[in-house]
Design a protein around this motif. Structure first.
Motif, short mmCIF file in Angstrom:
data_model
loop_
_atom_site.label_atom_id
_atom_site.label_comp_id
_atom_site.label_asym_id
_atom_site.label_seq_id
_atom_site.Cartn_x
_atom_site.Cartn_y
_atom_site.Cartn_z
N TYR A 100 0.35 -4.23 -8.29
CA TYR A 100 0.27 -5.69 -8.32
C TYR A 100 -0.57 -6.20 -7.15
O TYR A 100 -0.17 -7.11 -6.42
CB TYR A 100 1.66 -6.31 -8.22
N TRP A 101 -1.79 -5.66 -6.98
CA TRP A 101 -2.53 -5.91 -5.77
C TRP A 101 -4.01 -5.66 -6.00
O TRP A 101 -4.39 -4.75 -6.74
CB TRP A 101 -1.97 -4.96 -4.72
N SER A 102 -4.87 -6.47 -5.35
CA SER A 102 -6.30 -6.18 -5.30
C SER A 102 -6.87 -6.72 -4.00
O SER A 102 -6.26 -7.58 -3.35
CB SER A 102 -7.05 -6.79 -6.50
N ILE A 103 -8.01 -6.21 -3.60
CA ILE A 103 -8.72 -6.64 -2.38
C ILE A 103 -10.17 -6.90 -2.76
O ILE A 103 -10.85 -6.00 -3.28
CB ILE A 103 -8.67 -5.56 -1.28
N ASN A 104 -10.63 -8.11 -2.52
CA ASN A 104 -12.01 -8.49 -2.84
C ASN A 104 -12.36 -8.15 -4.30
O ASN A 104 -13.50 -7.78 -4.60
CB ASN A 104 -13.01 -7.83 -1.89
N GLY A 105 -11.38 -8.25 -5.17
CA GLY A 105 -11.61 -7.98 -6.58
C GLY A 105 -11.52 -6.52 -6.97
O GLY A 105 -11.69 -6.18 -8.14
N ALA A 126 -13.17 -2.64 1.71
CA ALA A 126 -13.00 -2.40 0.28
C ALA A 126 -14.35 -2.24 -0.39
O ALA A 126 -15.35 -2.85 0.03
CB ALA A 126 -12.24 -3.57 -0.36
N SER A 127 -14.40 -1.40 -1.41
CA SER A 127 -15.63 -1.20 -2.18
C SER A 127 -15.23 -0.64 -3.55
O SER A 127 -14.09 -0.24 -3.75
CB SER A 127 -16.56 -0.25 -1.44
N PRO A 128 -16.18 -0.62 -4.48
CA PRO A 128 -15.84 -0.10 -5.83
C PRO A 128 -15.29 1.33 -5.76
O PRO A 128 -15.77 2.15 -4.98
CB PRO A 128 -17.16 -0.14 -6.58
N ALA A 136 0.81 -1.23 0.00
CA ALA A 136 0.00 0.00 0.00
C ALA A 136 0.84 1.28 0.00
O ALA A 136 0.39 2.31 -0.49
CB ALA A 136 -0.95 0.01 1.19
N ARG A 137 2.03 1.20 0.55
CA ARG A 137 2.93 2.35 0.60
C ARG A 137 4.36 1.88 0.42
O ARG A 137 4.71 0.75 0.78
CB ARG A 137 2.85 3.08 1.96
N SER A 138 5.20 2.78 -0.06
CA SER A 138 6.63 2.56 -0.15
C SER A 138 7.33 3.66 0.63
O SER A 138 6.80 4.76 0.76
CB SER A 138 7.10 2.61 -1.61
N PHE A 139 8.49 3.35 1.13
CA PHE A 139 9.25 4.37 1.85
C PHE A 139 9.76 5.41 0.86
O PHE A 139 10.38 5.06 -0.15
CB PHE A 139 10.44 3.75 2.58
N PRO A 140 9.51 6.69 1.12
CA PRO A 140 9.98 7.72 0.20
C PRO A 140 11.47 8.02 0.32
O PRO A 140 12.06 8.64 -0.57
CB PRO A 140 9.15 8.94 0.61
#
Length: 142
Positions: A111-116, A136-138, A69-73
């Protein structure tokens, strides 16, 4: 999403310890992202099955963190995070005579998804909504 895998000797953490650690660690991430992104797995490992330096590691805790979800800046940001995590872990590992080690893998956000659903980018209206609803939601925005 951060996923933590905590490999530890059997009995190293009580159920209360696990709940406290999970809450403290989730709070670190929850300050900047939806709390439901955070997954933590406690995996007891028999000391005869865990070796460090070629020797059984009966007093060792190994933690693998996967960040998406995050990367170190910056290096400085990663050091602040590592120092904060070490402070949270200290009463549960160092103060109990356990050795520990951890590392963070960063996977590209796309490269990621949650509940589609593809998660929204940080700070977008959709992410704000996901944080508020804690699910998660649309997406409604790009």
């Amino acid at each position: 999403m951060p996923l933590w895998k905590i490999y530890h000797p059997p009995g190293a953490f009580s159920e209360t310890d696990k709940a406290e650690l999970a809450e403290s660690l989730t709070a670190v991430y929850g300050a900047v992202m939806p709390r439901f992104y955070v997954g933590i797995i406690f995996e007891p490992v028999d000391p005869t099955q865990f070796f460090v330096g070629g020797k059984p590691a009966g007093q060792f805790v190994r933690i693998v963190m996967e960040h998406i979800a995050r990367s170190f800046p910056s290096l400085e940001a990663s050091r602040r995070f590592i120092d904060r995590i070490n402070a949270i872990l200290k009463p549960y590992v160092a103060d109990r005579g356990l050795d520990w080690e951890f590392h963070v893998d960063e996977t590209p956000f796309d490269y990621w998804s949650i509940n589609g659903f593809y998660p929204p980018r940080a700070g977008t209206p959709d992410e704000v909504r996901w944080r508020e609803e804690n699910r998660a939601s649309p997406r409604t925005h790009e």
